[in-house]
Write an enzyme that holds these catalytic residues in place. Structure first.
Site, PDB file in Angstrom:
ATOM      1  N   ARG A 162       0.483  22.847 -14.617  1.00 31.96           N
ATOM      2  CA  ARG A 162       1.416  21.756 -14.925  1.00 31.96           C
ATOM      3  C   ARG A 162       1.306  21.328 -16.390  1.00 31.96           C
ATOM      4  NH1 ARG A 162       3.345  16.652 -11.185  1.00 31.96           N
ATOM      5  NH2 ARG A 162       4.635  15.675 -12.759  1.00 31.96           N
TER       6      ARG A 162
ATOM      7  N   LYS B 150      10.832  22.952 -13.270  1.00 31.77           N
ATOM      8  CA  LYS B 150       9.809  21.914 -13.083  1.00 31.77           C
ATOM      9  C   LYS B 150       9.312  21.908 -11.642  1.00 31.77           C
ATOM     10  CE  LYS B 150       8.063  17.457 -14.006  1.00 31.77           C
ATOM     11  NZ  LYS B 150       8.080  16.219 -14.759  1.00 31.77           N
TER      12      LYS B 150
ATOM     13  N   HIS C 115       4.066  18.210 -26.620  1.00 29.89           N
ATOM     14  CA  HIS C 115       3.747  16.796 -26.392  1.00 29.89           C
ATOM     15  C   HIS C 115       2.530  16.315 -27.181  1.00 29.89           C
ATOM     16  CE1 HIS C 115       6.794  17.085 -23.352  1.00 29.89           C
ATOM     17  NE2 HIS C 115       6.623  15.835 -22.989  1.00 29.89           N
TER      18      HIS C 115
ATOM     19  N   ASN D 228       3.574  20.104 -20.975  1.00 25.00           N
ATOM     20  CA  ASN D 228       3.252  19.298 -22.152  1.00 25.00           C
ATOM     21  C   ASN D 228       3.507  20.055 -23.455  1.00 25.00           C
ATOM     22  OD1 ASN D 228       2.403  17.227 -20.474  1.00 25.00           O
ATOM     23  ND2 ASN D 228       0.318  18.037 -20.345  1.00 25.00           N
TER      24      ASN D 228
ATOM     25  N   HIS E   6      11.088   9.599 -27.863  1.00 21.82           N
ATOM     26  CA  HIS E   6      10.124  10.521 -27.240  1.00 21.82           C
ATOM     27  C   HIS E   6      10.606  11.976 -27.307  1.00 21.82           C
ATOM     28  CE1 HIS E   6       7.268  12.277 -24.479  1.00 21.82           C
ATOM     29  NE2 HIS E   6       8.266  12.691 -23.720  1.00 21.82           N
TER      30      HIS E   6
ATOM     31  N   GLU F 248      13.956  18.385 -23.932  1.00 19.27           N
ATOM     32  CA  GLU F 248      13.186  18.716 -22.723  1.00 19.27           C
ATOM     33  C   GLU F 248      13.842  19.874 -21.957  1.00 19.27           C
ATOM     34  OE1 GLU F 248      10.253  17.350 -21.774  1.00 19.27           O
ATOM     35  OE2 GLU F 248      10.145  15.385 -22.752  1.00 19.27           O
TER      36      GLU F 248
ATOM     37  N   HIS G 108       3.170  13.419 -29.446  1.00 20.16           N
ATOM     38  CA  HIS G 108       2.562  12.091 -29.254  1.00 20.16           C
ATOM     39  C   HIS G 108       1.920  11.591 -30.541  1.00 20.16           C
ATOM     40  CE1 HIS G 108       2.228  12.291 -24.575  1.00 20.16           C
ATOM     41  NE2 HIS G 108       3.392  11.868 -24.989  1.00 20.16           N
TER      42      HIS G 108
ATOM     43  N   GLU H 125      -1.724  18.308 -11.879  1.00 23.02           N
ATOM     44  CA  GLU H 125      -2.046  18.764 -13.242  1.00 23.02           C
ATOM     45  C   GLU H 125      -3.513  19.135 -13.421  1.00 23.02           C
ATOM     46  OE1 GLU H 125       0.186  16.791 -16.406  1.00 23.02           O
ATOM     47  OE2 GLU H 125      -1.389  17.326 -17.805  1.00 23.02           O
TER      48      GLU H 125
ATOM     49  N   ARG I 167       0.818  -1.238   0.000  1.00 22.61           N
ATOM     50  CA  ARG I 167       0.000   0.000   0.000  1.00 22.61           C
ATOM     51  C   ARG I 167       0.842   1.274   0.000  1.00 22.61           C
ATOM     52  NH1 ARG I 167      -3.392  -3.035   3.665  1.00 22.61           N
ATOM     53  NH2 ARG I 167      -5.143  -3.879   2.458  1.00 22.61           N
TER      54      ARG I 167
ATOM     55  N   LYS J  37       5.078  11.714 -11.146  1.00 20.46           N
ATOM     56  CA  LYS J  37       4.246  10.912 -12.057  1.00 20.46           C
ATOM     57  C   LYS J  37       4.892   9.544 -12.222  1.00 20.46           C
ATOM     58  CE  LYS J  37       1.976  14.368 -14.969  1.00 20.46           C
ATOM     59  NZ  LYS J  37       1.842  14.911 -16.343  1.00 20.46           N
TER      60      LYS J  37
HETATM   61  N1  GLY Z   1       6.394  15.262 -17.889  1.00 28.29           N
HETATM   62  C1  GLY Z   1       5.358  16.182 -17.614  1.00 28.29           C
HETATM   63  C2  GLY Z   1       4.979  16.225 -16.174  1.00 28.29           C
HETATM   64  O1  GLY Z   1       5.668  15.674 -15.333  1.00 28.29           O
HETATM   65  O2  GLY Z   1       3.978  16.796 -15.839  1.00 28.29           O
END
Ligand code: GLY
Length: 377
Positions: free
Chosen positions: A249, A235, A256, A253, A274, A193, A260, A245, A129, A151
């Site tokens: 946040r 960041k 992206h 992107n 990527h 990035e 994508h 997000e 958990r 994330k």
């Molecule tokens: N890679 C985008 C984020 O962490 O929100």
């Protein structure tokens, strides 16, 4: 204008109240991993999750650094590559971690690139958990993006990262020295990035990138630490304002959604890494912003010129092989998870360092743009 102070270390804090954590950036951080990790452990024991690319290069060094601080360790080594972000690998990893003796109060170490961070971080989020974990990112992309912000997740046939959890690490240890062993194409892809942070809201940093990217590529310690430090600080600031997000946040992107689409159109294969998709996607986002009358052609030109000079794709023609027709590209865009309430959300720009969230972009205009760039008149 070269104004990096060339320090040997940079410390960035991700400010999330009780879940705040430090990011230690610098050459040789790995050799000090034991001392940096020890304060986070409740007993002198940890399990390292890494992959079969990183293990032969760096695992021994990490093990010795842990031993120097009296920390016993075991390692679970998974196959390198995106295919490891699967339910099957998650299950075997969780069972390996249990077999290795991970208890509820233990901390595991995610030692690798984005795949390892996402997979081991998600395993940490659900094992018993939830156990603690520390990120030790070994790629540019992981050091400046995926290891920071919590994330974690895996892929399914329905899409990338659709199963996962927000689970913040207890610390991030980014040793810029390990980037030396990266294949050049992977290094370049990660650099996209870094540029992204300049384009979002830091035009001075973009200018620094234009002037210093060669030093970064050559592995100049001061330039690398500056680039990774500025990126992590940017960041961390965004994550501190919008951890899950629901707002700003999404600026991360930038590039992206177009990226994508191109990644999906090339079947997530080696035709387009990527970060290369992000580079091409940022170039397209700026060109779309020009077409929409939002941004000057001069700024979009600077973005494309810098990315191209740094060896990154900016045109569809830069991507090897055939791409699907405009309707298929549009369908791929509709499937992107950045669609909200049926509305097409894109990160666009009013100029370099002036990115914004465009919440309801007209589909017809995007289709016309894609058609135009597929077959320029
Ligand atoms: N890679 C985008 C984020 O962490 O929100």
């Amino acid at each position: 204008m070269s104004h990096d102070p060339a320090p040997s270390r940079t410390l960035v804090n991700v400010d999330l109240g009780q879940r705040s954590y430090p990011i230690h950036i610098g050459e040789g951080v790995l050799a000090e991993a034991g001392a940096l990790i020890a304060p986070h452990l409740k007993r002198p024991f940890t399990v390292i999750v890494t992959d079969d690319n990183v293990a032969p290069l760096h695992l021994d060094r990490l093990g010795k650094a842990l031993e120097a601080a009296g920390i016993q360790h075991r390692a679970v080594i998974v196959p390198a590559g995106e295919a490891s972000k699967s339910f099957a690998r998650l299950e075997s990893l969780c069972r390996d971690l249990l077999a290795a003796g991970v208890e509820r109060a233990d901390t595991i170490l995610a030692f690798g690139g984005g795949v390892i961070g996402d997979l081991a971080g998600f395993a940490a989020a659900i094992l018993r958990r939830g156990v603690d974990f520390i990120q030790l990112p070994t790629t540019v992309l992981a050091q400046v993006d995926s290891s920071v912000g919590g994330k974690t997740g895996i892929n399914t046939p329905e899409g990338k990262n659709l199963i996962g959890a927000f689970h913040q690490p207890k610390a991030v240890l980014a040793d810029t020295g390990v980037l030396e062993t990266l294949p050049p194409r992977q290094f370049r892809a990660g650099y996209a990035e870094i540029v992204k942070y300049g384009l979002i809201d830091n035009p001075e940093f973009f200018e620094w990138c234009e002037q210093n990217w060669r030093r970064v590529y050559e592995g100049d310690t001061g330039a690398l630490i500056h680039a990774v430090g500025v990126s992590c600080r940017a960041k961390a600031a965004i994550v501190a304002r919008d951890e899950r997000e629901s707002g700003c946040r999404a600026l991360l992107n930038l590039g992206h959604t177009f990226g994508h689409v191109l990644e999906a159109a090339t079947s997530y294969s080696d035709r387009l890494y990527h970060g290369e998709g992000v580079a091409a996607g940022m170039a397209l986002a700026f060109r779309y912003s020009v077409a929409a009358g939002l941004c000057s052609g001069q700024d979009a030109g600077r973005v494309c010129n810098h990315l191209a000079a740094a060896g990154l794709p900016v045109e569809l023609a830069d991507i090897e092989g055939e791409l699907p027709d405009t309707d298929s590209l549009m369908q791929l865009m509709e499937q992107d998870k950045k669609i909200a309430g049926g509305k097409l959300v894109l990160i666009l720009a009013r100029g370099i360092g002036r990115a914004f969230i465009a919440a309801d972009v007209p589909r017809g205009e995007v289709r016309d743009f894609l058609s135009e760039i597929r077959e320029p008149r």
